[in-house]
Structure formats: C-alpha cells, structure tokens
Design an enzyme around this catalytic site. Sequence first.
Site, short mmCIF file in Angstrom:
data_model
loop_
_atom_site.label_atom_id
_atom_site.label_comp_id
_atom_site.label_asym_id
_atom_site.label_seq_id
_atom_site.Cartn_x
_atom_site.Cartn_y
_atom_site.Cartn_z
N GLU A 114 -12.25 16.79 -21.29
CA GLU A 114 -13.06 16.51 -22.47
C GLU A 114 -14.10 17.62 -22.57
O GLU A 114 -14.63 18.05 -21.55
CB GLU A 114 -13.73 15.15 -22.30
CG GLU A 114 -14.60 14.70 -23.46
CD GLU A 114 -15.29 13.38 -23.14
OE1 GLU A 114 -15.46 12.59 -24.07
OE2 GLU A 114 -15.67 13.16 -21.96
N GLU A 208 -22.84 12.65 -32.12
CA GLU A 208 -22.80 11.51 -31.21
C GLU A 208 -24.23 10.99 -31.03
O GLU A 208 -25.18 11.77 -30.98
CB GLU A 208 -22.24 11.91 -29.85
CG GLU A 208 -22.30 10.79 -28.82
CD GLU A 208 -21.54 11.11 -27.53
OE1 GLU A 208 -21.50 10.24 -26.66
OE2 GLU A 208 -21.00 12.23 -27.42
#
Length: 221
Positions: A114, A208
Amino acid sequence: MKFFATIAALVVAAVAAPVAEADAEASSPMLIERAGPGGINYVQNYNGNLGQFTYNENAGTYSMYWTNGVSGDFVVGLGWSTGAARSITYSSSYTASGGSYLSVYGWINSPQAEYYIVESYGSYNPCGAGQSGVTQLGTVVSDGATYTVCTDERVNEPSITGTSTFKQYWSVRQTKRTSGTVTTGNHFAYWAKYGFGNSYNFQVMAVEAFSGTGSASVTVS
C-alpha cells in the site's frame, strides 16, 4: 499496532489505512464507464458518507467535509483502476486538523504493498520522528521539493486480497502544498530499492481523514 491502529478493506480494491481506534467495512469502489479528464475511470469511496463525499467523474472533481464527530476513517478520491508511473496534476482547497492526508494513494499487487505520496496533512505526520514501527528510508527530491520516505509493515491486516501481511510505503512532502503535479515515478524508483514492485492495482488522488475537522475540494487530471 502501528500508526495508532488499523482500518481497511475492499475485495477488489482495498483501503487499509492508519487510523485512530477504528475498524470498519468499506464501501465498494466504482469503475466509471465514461472516462473523465486524463483517462480517470475510478472512484474510491471508502466510508465516503462520513465526509459527505460528492463527485463529478466527468469533470474530475470531488469534495467533502468532516467534523470532530467523524466516527471512523474515510478515504475518497478519483483516479485510475490500474496505477502507473504517471504524472498526476491536481488542484485543491484543503484544510485539515487532526488526522488527515491529501495524497496520491494506491496498491501494488505483488509484492503486495500500500502506498501514499502525501502532499499535505493535518497534525499527524506518518513519517514523523518517533512513530512506532516506522523505518526511515531517507529522502527523495521530486517536483521541486524534498519528501521524507519511510516504510511500515502490516501483519495480518485487511488488504486487497483479504487478511495478509504487506508493506506500506510513504513519501511525505516536507513543505505542504495543495496543488501541483506529482511525478509518481520518482517515488516508485526510490521505493524500488526497498522492494517496491510494479504490479499496479488502483491509483487515486485521495483525501483521507480519521479525526479532527476539515474540508476539501479537489480537481484531478
């Protein structure tokens, strides 16, 4: 636990992000039948309802806002169903306190990883000094700035293939900005020295948030 705690989870395209005391099921991402600017064909919508997420894929724009009452982590954005070492141009009005990132975000299939290229953030720097479990990897210069690079290993955490062990790769811009061009290939080449692969899953320009307050309006091309 690393980066406070874990959040995650999609079957086809996952979000496994550092958050404060939160775990939840993810909303499904969407492939767009008619591509937007720059070939954009992917909507990332992980718990977007927590940030009042709205988007216009044909225009390459999206927006959201959140308050101190945000009840978990959300990751939203627009991008591509298959990542690449592409240059991503964006502009935004982004303000955040607490835990939040404005970043290029995506996954690698093999070896599974990721990644974040963080352009701006609230009060939490994921590569900051003293972060537990973080391995500092130096710096990379790209697009007129220096980025601090670090990595972290997630053990038995949710991922794009279910529960697995994988690395997180981070580049965090030392001088925050909210518009510009991100040459992702410069970061990928640096990370490759530490095991980063090139089997790309999705790639988005994302916001985010998992604490604090904030808002953003973003255009991606």
